[in-house]
Design an enzyme around this catalytic site. Structure first.
Site, PDB file in Angstrom:
ATOM      1  N   GLU A 132       0.889  -1.380  -0.318  1.00 24.09           N
ATOM      2  CA  GLU A 132      -0.085   0.059   0.621  1.00 24.09           C
ATOM      3  C   GLU A 132       0.892   1.623   0.079  1.00 24.09           C
ATOM      4  OE1 GLU A 132      -4.166  -0.715   2.110  1.00 24.09           O
ATOM      5  OE2 GLU A 132      -2.701  -1.405   3.547  1.00 24.09           O
ATOM      6  N   GLU A 152      -4.968  -9.306   3.553  1.00 25.18           N
ATOM      7  CA  GLU A 152      -5.254  -9.676   4.218  1.00 25.18           C
ATOM      8  C   GLU A 152      -6.211  -9.972   4.411  1.00 25.18           C
ATOM      9  OE1 GLU A 152      -2.972  -5.700   4.002  1.00 25.18           O
ATOM     10  OE2 GLU A 152      -3.949  -7.068   1.893  1.00 25.18           O
TER      11      GLU A 152
END
Length: 278
Positions: A132, A152
């Site tokens: 990210e 995730e």
């Protein structure tokens, strides 16, 4: 943790100088600042790393002499691993996890908004929050052996560092949902084919190629460079803040879910998680 922009004690040296920290190495030369995450082999985004990056970003916001920033990792195995995993999450209270996610989000927002062009040179695997971080950069280059993953969902949550907001604009809606929900590990050529990275280079040549690109950018008019980025950023930010707020709210709710607790327990017990959607 301090907010990005507070406690800016780090200072860049003269041209060619190197400032060492236990988490990030900083070099500056001819308008190019190179940041190397130097916690090899995994270069994990520890809180100290993020705090150091926040101080650097705060300085870059006020730096009129640099026009390109390169972010890469030490070694060849990892660009960087994220800060949270089931093992780490098991040791932290929920409020600390949520606070860390939101603080990291604000830091990545500051990074994305820098006036300089920011290049991520993925010298190895970019995983979870570190992936990210690379999405908050303007341009991404990859070594031939580099990998990218957002795992995730395997932990009962979704990426909390901005991927649901930034990734669709980079690779398209369908590719973004596939990456976040099916959690594949992408190779360098896969990343290039969907526009996640702009180029793939042999590992030994990656940093040199990133620097060459940075020099080409720096050779152009600084007003043109900064103006173009400011306009692009303004155009893409339509609806960004509302989406980021929704992401923060939903990610907080997910953190307190039974599914996240089940994923953490399953990891500790060495078994697949049994999710219930609650």
């Amino acid at each position: 943790m301090e907010r990005a922009g507070q406690g800016a004690e780090h200072r860049f040296g003269m041209s060619g100088a190197v400032t060492m920290d236990t988490t990030i190495e900083v070099t500056r030369e001819h308008g190019i600042v190179t940041l190397t995450l130097n916690g090899a082999p995994t270069n994990r985004l520890l809180p100290a790393t993020l705090e150091h990056l926040a101080r650097i970003v705060a300085e870059l916001e006020r730096d009129d002499e640099s026009h390109v920033v390169i972010i890469t990792g030490a070694g060849t195995e990892f660009f960087s691993s994220g800060v949270l995993s089931p093992a780490i999450r098991a040791e932290l209270p929920k409020e600390s996890i949520v606070g860390m996610l939101r603080w990291g989000n604000r830091l990545f927002d500051h990074l994305e908004a820098l006036p300089q062009i920011v290049i991520a040179a993925l010298n190895g695997e970019a995983r979870a929050g570190a992936a990210e971080l690379s999405l908050a950069c303007d341009i991404r280059l990859a070594a031939a052996h580099a990998k990218f993953s957002l795992p995730e969902a395997e932990w009962g949550g979704f990426p909390g560092g901005g991927a649901p907001v930034r990734l669709p604009a980079i690779v398209g809606r369908a590719n973004a949902l596939h990456i976040m929900c099916a959690t594949p590990t992408l190779g360098a050529e896969e990343m290039k084919s969907m526009g996640l990275v702009q180029a793939v280079h042999p590992s030994a040549e990656l940093l040199a190629e990133a620097t060459l690109l940075a020099r080409r950018i720096v050779a152009n008019g600084p007003l043109a460079i900064r103006g173009a980025k400011r306009i692009v950023h303004a155009r893409l930010n339509t609806g960004f803040h509302a989406a980021r707020q929704l992401s923060d709210e939903m990610r907080t709710a997910v953190e307190y879910s039974k599914d996240v607790d089940e994923a953490t327990a399953a990891h500790a017990q060495g078994r697949p998680p049994r999710f219930t959607g609650r």
